[in-house]
Design a protein around this motif. Structure first.
Motif, PDB file in Angstrom:
ATOM      1  N   GLY A  21      32.647 -16.475 -45.657  1.00 49.92           N
ATOM      2  CA  GLY A  21      31.912 -15.229 -45.546  1.00 49.92           C
ATOM      3  C   GLY A  21      32.272 -14.249 -46.641  1.00 49.92           C
ATOM      4  N   PRO A  22      31.765 -13.065 -46.518  1.00 53.22           N
ATOM      5  CA  PRO A  22      30.852 -12.618 -45.481  1.00 53.22           C
ATOM      6  C   PRO A  22      29.485 -13.292 -45.596  1.00 53.22           C
ATOM      7  N   VAL A  23      28.841 -13.401 -44.443  1.00 57.72           N
ATOM      8  CA  VAL A  23      27.534 -14.058 -44.375  1.00 57.72           C
ATOM      9  C   VAL A  23      26.515 -13.082 -43.795  1.00 57.72           C
ATOM     10  N   SER A  24      25.251 -13.444 -43.900  1.00 62.23           N
ATOM     11  CA  SER A  24      24.194 -12.617 -43.319  1.00 62.23           C
ATOM     12  C   SER A  24      24.220 -12.720 -41.795  1.00 62.23           C
ATOM     13  N   GLU A  25      23.566 -11.777 -41.154  1.00 63.93           N
ATOM     14  CA  GLU A  25      23.471 -11.818 -39.696  1.00 63.93           C
ATOM     15  C   GLU A  25      22.775 -13.096 -39.239  1.00 63.93           C
ATOM     16  N   ARG A  26      21.739 -13.510 -39.946  1.00 65.20           N
ATOM     17  CA  ARG A  26      21.008 -14.734 -39.601  1.00 65.20           C
ATOM     18  C   ARG A  26      21.923 -15.963 -39.710  1.00 65.20           C
ATOM     19  N   PHE A  27      22.698 -16.038 -40.776  1.00 62.29           N
ATOM     20  CA  PHE A  27      23.604 -17.167 -40.966  1.00 62.29           C
ATOM     21  C   PHE A  27      24.702 -17.156 -39.896  1.00 62.29           C
ATOM     22  N   ALA A  28      25.223 -15.965 -39.588  1.00 62.53           N
ATOM     23  CA  ALA A  28      26.245 -15.847 -38.540  1.00 62.53           C
ATOM     24  C   ALA A  28      25.710 -16.354 -37.202  1.00 62.53           C
TER      25      ALA A  28
END
Length: 150
Positions: A21-28
């Motif tokens: 990460g950090p990752v997008s909300e969609r990826f999370a």
């Protein structure tokens, strides 16, 4: 679903850098769903770590596998403010024993970024030994191997 907000906060923050990460909300969301789906697909997956007295979720431990994992992986994380209390050790040790006894796995590994000193220390405390020949998705990761000695 109650665990999703804290999980999301971790995964979109710089604190998740040892986990890609950090990752997008969609990826999370995809990772969160993956952690849950493994139970139906593989008979194991992730569990949230809950403090017994406060009932507060403090992190996660899991057995990961599937097409993107060369071997069964024992993984963990603890949310900010909860480090140093033994949560990750207790949860990882318990899940490791369960995986060896119930899943009858001959071995487990942890893939750890070499700069993640705390996780490397925990892997050693869990009796993991470095396996420089182990396959890994990220060639920079250290691989700690746990043998089934039950």
């Amino acid at each position: 679903m109650d665990d999703w907000p804290a999980y999301l906060n971790l995964m979109v923050s710089p604190r998740s850098h040892f986990m890609g990460g950090p990752v997008s909300e969609r990826f999370a969301w995809g990772i969160f769903c993956h952690d849950v789906a493994q139970w139906n697909l593989l008979g194991h997956g992730a569990l949230m770590i809950v403090d017994r007295s406060s009932k507060h979720c403090v992190g996660q431990v899991g057995i990961n596998a599937g097409p993107f994992f060369p071997e069964h992986e024992l993984g963990w994380f603890v949310y900010e403010g909860f480090e140093g209390n033994g949560y990750a050790y207790e949860a990882a040790e318990t899940l490791k024993r369960w995986a060896f006894k119930e899943l009858r796995l001959p071995t487990l590994v942890s893939y750890i970024d070499p700069e993640n000193v705390k996780s490397c220390r925990l892997a050693r405390r869990l009796h993991g030994t470095l396996d420089t020949d182990a396959p890994r998705e990220d060639p920079e990761d250290l691989v700690f191997r746990y043998e089934n000695d039950t």
